[in-house]
Every structure is written in C-alpha cells, then in structure tokens.
Design a protein around this motif. Structure first.
Motif, PDB file in Angstrom:
ATOM      1  N   LYS A   5       0.827  -1.198   0.000  1.00 44.22           N
ATOM      2  CA  LYS A   5       0.000   0.000   0.000  1.00 44.22           C
ATOM      3  C   LYS A   5       0.867   1.257   0.000  1.00 44.22           C
ATOM      4  O   LYS A   5       0.560   2.230  -0.694  1.00 44.22           O
ATOM      5  N   THR A   6       1.952   1.234   0.736  1.00 42.78           N
ATOM      6  CA  THR A   6       2.862   2.382   0.793  1.00 42.78           C
ATOM      7  C   THR A   6       3.433   2.680  -0.582  1.00 42.78           C
ATOM      8  O   THR A   6       3.438   3.847  -1.017  1.00 42.78           O
ATOM      9  N   TYR A   7       3.900   1.660  -1.280  1.00 43.54           N
ATOM     10  CA  TYR A   7       4.471   1.870  -2.617  1.00 43.54           C
ATOM     11  C   TYR A   7       3.414   2.321  -3.622  1.00 43.54           C
ATOM     12  O   TYR A   7       3.687   3.134  -4.493  1.00 43.54           O
ATOM     13  N   ARG A   8       2.192   1.784  -3.480  1.00 44.11           N
ATOM     14  CA  ARG A   8       1.102   2.238  -4.358  1.00 44.11           C
ATOM     15  C   ARG A   8       0.821   3.721  -4.123  1.00 44.11           C
ATOM     16  O   ARG A   8       0.637   4.485  -5.076  1.00 44.11           O
ATOM     17  N   ASN A   9       0.802   4.137  -2.864  1.00 46.09           N
ATOM     18  CA  ASN A   9       0.550   5.538  -2.546  1.00 46.09           C
ATOM     19  C   ASN A   9       1.678   6.447  -3.025  1.00 46.09           C
ATOM     20  O   ASN A   9       1.428   7.550  -3.502  1.00 46.09           O
ATOM     21  N   ILE A  10       2.907   5.991  -2.896  1.00 46.50           N
ATOM     22  CA  ILE A  10       4.045   6.790  -3.382  1.00 46.50           C
ATOM     23  C   ILE A  10       3.959   6.953  -4.886  1.00 46.50           C
ATOM     24  O   ILE A  10       4.112   8.062  -5.416  1.00 46.50           O
ATOM     25  N   LEU A  11       3.722   5.857  -5.610  1.00 47.29           N
ATOM     26  CA  LEU A  11       3.599   5.932  -7.066  1.00 47.29           C
ATOM     27  C   LEU A  11       2.438   6.838  -7.454  1.00 47.29           C
ATOM     28  O   LEU A  11       2.560   7.677  -8.355  1.00 47.29           O
ATOM     29  N   ASN A  12       1.310   6.703  -6.770  1.00 49.63           N
ATOM     30  CA  ASN A  12       0.152   7.552  -7.050  1.00 49.63           C
ATOM     31  C   ASN A  12       0.495   9.021  -6.831  1.00 49.63           C
ATOM     32  O   ASN A  12       0.156   9.876  -7.656  1.00 49.63           O
ATOM     33  N   PHE A  13       1.168   9.349  -5.748  1.00 43.96           N
ATOM     34  CA  PHE A  13       1.545  10.727  -5.452  1.00 43.96           C
ATOM     35  C   PHE A  13       2.478  11.289  -6.521  1.00 43.96           C
ATOM     36  O   PHE A  13       2.278  12.401  -7.007  1.00 43.96           O
ATOM     37  N   VAL A  14       3.478  10.513  -6.893  1.00 46.37           N
ATOM     38  CA  VAL A  14       4.441  10.958  -7.911  1.00 46.37           C
ATOM     39  C   VAL A  14       3.738  11.183  -9.249  1.00 46.37           C
ATOM     40  O   VAL A  14       3.949  12.204  -9.916  1.00 46.37           O
ATOM     41  N   MET A  15       2.864  10.254  -9.635  1.00 45.27           N
ATOM     42  CA  MET A  15       2.156  10.426 -10.910  1.00 45.27           C
ATOM     43  C   MET A  15       1.202  11.607 -10.860  1.00 45.27           C
ATOM     44  O   MET A  15       1.062  12.333 -11.846  1.00 45.27           O
ATOM     45  N   PHE A  16       0.543  11.831  -9.709  1.00 42.79           N
ATOM     46  CA  PHE A  16      -0.337  12.990  -9.590  1.00 42.79           C
ATOM     47  C   PHE A  16       0.459  14.282  -9.722  1.00 42.79           C
ATOM     48  O   PHE A  16       0.088  15.184 -10.478  1.00 42.79           O
ATOM     49  N   VAL A  44      -3.148  -0.322 -13.758  1.00 42.65           N
ATOM     50  CA  VAL A  44      -2.395  -1.574 -13.785  1.00 42.65           C
ATOM     51  C   VAL A  44      -1.672  -1.827 -12.463  1.00 42.65           C
ATOM     52  O   VAL A  44      -1.697  -2.941 -11.935  1.00 42.65           O
ATOM     53  N   LEU A  45      -1.041  -0.786 -11.901  1.00 47.25           N
ATOM     54  CA  LEU A  45      -0.167  -0.987 -10.744  1.00 47.25           C
ATOM     55  C   LEU A  45      -0.731  -0.534  -9.401  1.00 47.25           C
ATOM     56  O   LEU A  45      -0.291  -1.014  -8.354  1.00 47.25           O
ATOM     57  N   VAL A  46      -1.665   0.388  -9.389  1.00 47.65           N
ATOM     58  CA  VAL A  46      -2.114   0.984  -8.122  1.00 47.65           C
ATOM     59  C   VAL A  46      -3.526   0.560  -7.748  1.00 47.65           C
ATOM     60  O   VAL A  46      -3.780   0.171  -6.608  1.00 47.65           O
TER      61      VAL A  46
END
Length: 173
Positions: A5-16, A44-46
């Motif tokens: 969940k942490t990595y999904r949130n980090i990726l989501n934040f960076v993409m946003f 696909v990833l988040v």
C-alpha cells in the motif's frame, strides 16, 4: 499490481504531481498523452478495484470540469489562451489525475475531517495560484478569485469524498 500500500501511494503521489506539472507546463497534447499513460499505469499498478475506481474518477472528473467551467464563465479563472468556451482539455486531464489520489495518496486527508477543513481551502486555491504563476491560467481578480476558490474547495472536496464513500464503499476502505 503493486502489493505494498505504501508503494502504491508513493507511485500515485508521484504520478499525480508529475501529471499536474504536465498539465500546467506542457502543451495540451503532451499533457493529455502523459495523463493517459499515468492513468493506465494507475489502473495496472495501483488500483485495487478498477471498475469502481474508474466510475468514481469519471464522475469526479466530470463534476470537477463543470466546476472549473463555472469558474471560467464567472471570471474567477481565465484561460490564458482566451479562447476557452468550455473547460480546456488539460484541466479535464488534471481532474482525472487528481481523482486517482482521493483513494490513495490523499486518502488520509479524508479520514480527519477537521484537518481536511483546514487544509483544503488553502491547498485548492494554492494549486490554481501556482498554475497562474506558471502561466496556465489567470486569476483576474486575485483576492476575490482565491476566496471563491477556497469556498468552492471547502464544499467540493468533502462532497467528492462523500460521493466516493456512499456510491463505492469499497473505495473508502
């Protein structure tokens, strides 16, 4: 899909954040391409509940685009091209990428309503002010525009979270 969940949130934040920059700084075509790629990566990833989240993103993007359209028509915002009859596509794309954050990297903000009521009326207008400083939009009457945006975000952000929680309860978990 990323299991953490942490990595999904980090990726989501960076993409946003990168999506916001793309929408504000790049041509409309490049912004749309980048946001489309980020949305694909997100699903696909988040995203864990793809169809539920897709519905929520579509509804929120439409509602946010209508709100921006209202702000453009009333003079709270002005499109720098001066030609916008409707909400510019880069703003629509920005809403789409923003909507991905409401169940991921910004989910924490909805869990504390008092904190949300303090942060949202500052953060929302700040994003528009930042976009105006970068030349993407203008705030024709700075103080009245910022106040109107603050009130709008104070109402709209909790409404989006309530809509998400009501219509798609699994997204709220």
């Amino acid at each position: 899909m990323i299991s953490s969940k942490t990595y999904r949130n980090i990726l989501n934040f960076v993409m946003f954040e990168l999506g916001w920059l793309a929408c504000v700084l790049l041509s409309q075509t490049w912004a749309l391409i980048i946001v489309a790629v980020f949305l694909l990566v997100h699903f696909v990833l988040v995203s864990q509940y793809k169809m539920d989240e897709l519905k929520f993103i579509v509804i929120g993007t439409l509602a946010g685009s209508l709100l921006d359209g209202l702000w453009l028509r009333t003079g709270i915002l002005a499109d720098t091209s001066g030609a916008a009859i409707t909400t510019p596509l880069w703003l629509v794309a920005l809403w789409a990428i923003f909507m991905t954050s409401l169940n991921h990297s910004l989910k924490w903000l909805g869990s504390n309503r008092l904190l949300m009521l303090l942060i949202v009326p500052i953060a929302g207008p700040f994003a528009y002010w930042s976009a105006s400083a970068l030349g993407a939009v203008t705030l024709p009457n700075l103080l009245p525009s910022l106040l109107a945006l603050a009130v709008g975000w104070l109402v709209f952000f909790p409404a989006l979270l309530s809509l998400r929680d009501f219509l798609y309860p699994r997204l709220a978990r």
